[in-house]
Design a protein around this motif. Sequence first.
Motif, PDB file in Angstrom:
ATOM      1  N   GLY A  13      49.986  30.973  92.484  1.00 40.75           N
ATOM      2  CA  GLY A  13      50.301  30.352  93.763  1.00 40.75           C
ATOM      3  C   GLY A  13      51.084  29.066  93.672  1.00 40.75           C
ATOM      4  O   GLY A  13      51.088  28.267  94.616  1.00 40.75           O
ATOM      5  N   GLU A  14      51.780  28.852  92.556  1.00 38.11           N
ATOM      6  CA  GLU A  14      52.576  27.626  92.433  1.00 38.11           C
ATOM      7  C   GLU A  14      53.915  27.735  93.174  1.00 38.11           C
ATOM      8  O   GLU A  14      54.487  26.726  93.573  1.00 38.11           O
ATOM      9  N   ALA A  15      54.424  28.945  93.317  1.00 33.72           N
ATOM     10  CA  ALA A  15      55.673  29.176  94.042  1.00 33.72           C
ATOM     11  C   ALA A  15      55.697  30.631  94.487  1.00 33.72           C
ATOM     12  O   ALA A  15      55.015  31.491  93.921  1.00 33.72           O
ATOM     13  N   ASP A  16      56.504  30.913  95.498  1.00 35.10           N
ATOM     14  CA  ASP A  16      56.647  32.272  95.994  1.00 35.10           C
ATOM     15  C   ASP A  16      57.748  33.025  95.273  1.00 35.10           C
ATOM     16  O   ASP A  16      57.722  34.257  95.195  1.00 35.10           O
ATOM     17  N   LEU A  17      58.730  32.292  94.772  1.00 33.96           N
ATOM     18  CA  LEU A  17      59.875  32.869  94.077  1.00 33.96           C
ATOM     19  C   LEU A  17      60.156  32.066  92.819  1.00 33.96           C
ATOM     20  O   LEU A  17      59.859  30.861  92.755  1.00 33.96           O
ATOM     21  N   VAL A  18      60.739  32.727  91.824  1.00 36.78           N
ATOM     22  CA  VAL A  18      61.164  32.056  90.592  1.00 36.78           C
ATOM     23  C   VAL A  18      62.657  32.301  90.429  1.00 36.78           C
ATOM     24  O   VAL A  18      63.105  33.456  90.413  1.00 36.78           O
ATOM     25  N   ALA A  19      63.422  31.226  90.338  1.00 38.99           N
ATOM     26  CA  ALA A  19      64.875  31.326  90.181  1.00 38.99           C
ATOM     27  C   ALA A  19      65.261  31.053  88.737  1.00 38.99           C
ATOM     28  O   ALA A  19      64.724  30.138  88.099  1.00 38.99           O
ATOM     29  N   LEU A  20      66.174  31.852  88.231  1.00 42.85           N
ATOM     30  CA  LEU A  20      66.680  31.695  86.872  1.00 42.85           C
ATOM     31  C   LEU A  20      68.162  31.371  86.919  1.00 42.85           C
ATOM     32  O   LEU A  20      68.906  31.974  87.700  1.00 42.85           O
ATOM     33  N   GLY A  21      68.593  30.438  86.068  1.00 43.51           N
ATOM     34  CA  GLY A  21      70.000  30.095  85.960  1.00 43.51           C
ATOM     35  C   GLY A  21      70.541  30.497  84.604  1.00 43.51           C
ATOM     36  O   GLY A  21      70.988  31.615  84.391  1.00 43.51           O
ATOM     37  N   ARG A  22      70.491  29.569  83.650  1.00 45.89           N
ATOM     38  CA  ARG A  22      71.015  29.861  82.315  1.00 45.89           C
ATOM     39  C   ARG A  22      70.277  31.030  81.658  1.00 45.89           C
ATOM     40  O   ARG A  22      70.865  31.774  80.867  1.00 45.89           O
TER      41      ARG A  22
END
Length: 393
Positions: free
Chosen positions: A321-330
């Motif tokens: 429950g720390e975030a709803d989505l995880v974004a990846l860049g590099r």
Amino acid sequence: MSAPRLLSPLTLRGLTLRNRLVVSPMCQYSATDGLPGDHHLVNLGRFAMGGFGLVIAESTAVVPEGRITPGDLGIWSDEQIEPLARIARLIRSYGAAAGIQLGHAGPKASTQRPWQGFGPLTEADAARGEPAWPTVSASARAAVEGWPEPAELTRDGIAEVKAAFVAAARRALAAGFDVIELHCAHGYLLNAFLSPLANHRDDEYGGDLAGRMRLPLEIVRELRAVVPDDRPLFARVSAVDGELTGTTADDTVAFARELGAVGVDVVDCSSGGVGKRYAHPEHYGYQVPYASRVRREAGVASMAVGLVVDPAHAEAIVADGEADLVALGRTALDDPNWPLHAEAALRASGAGANGGGDGATAEAWASWPPQARWAMERRGPLLERLGPWTPSS
């Protein structure tokens, strides 16, 4: 076996993402007059084919002078709609949602591409056809010591900026994007208004936090009026500035609460951009606590980004429950098939399941595009029998 939480769908208004993995906006600095080309199509399309739930196109300038570099994407002209629509169609054809980030570089505009120096445009740049242009900001304060001083944005200028964001949103909708993200981070124009280090105004757009938040919130209200109710609106923020006397995490929680109240559905939590060059903490997921606080205290969905490289870590961020989505860049640049590989790894390890990884082998390739799935399914049992490669094998 229940599915890992990271791979579960997420519904935001009328949009359902197939999983919780997002490609973060990453500038390619490769447009011509703001127009995307084949590079942008291939770059973004490979992430959709690789299994991401949402692919967000790079920061796209709402006016020509709002570009970071001469190679930035633009959305200030109707001529740019169809080339962007081509990208959105490709992303959607592979099952991902298509997003676009709308931005204005403000005091960080008129700079060189990273591989050309990443400083202010010079006479040498002008000699090869890329002259510098005037910049604007919340106040007449250079973004970096020694850079050209921007002009303080006037009342008329503020009205023009707001109108440009609204016009850009209309073009993004016409191009078929599912998600619009407002760029309020990394020292660019809206972040410059938010930061006490960059905003020294004495009118209603400066001063205390309420004044510094005014312009981004006004833009969100106007965007929400033109974005259909069934499409989500994101906002990327710099949760803290590069200096302790700048924006704080408490400020960001308050801002996120206001963003949610005026129609933002997800707050994308990055950091840095104003003040001295931001020094990244040396641990994985260093920005996750910002996303966690926003989700917990502001009551709005959040997206975590920054040095998330392991599937088990990404799963834990969502499952805990720390975030709803995880974004990846590099990480996504390094492996555009990261979601497909993560799915196989999580199923094999039993992450998010009751018990072990029984059946994982049969499911490992289930989410791959059919053009590749059949071949991977045939090779998989052979590799299992052979085991890891060694010099003697």
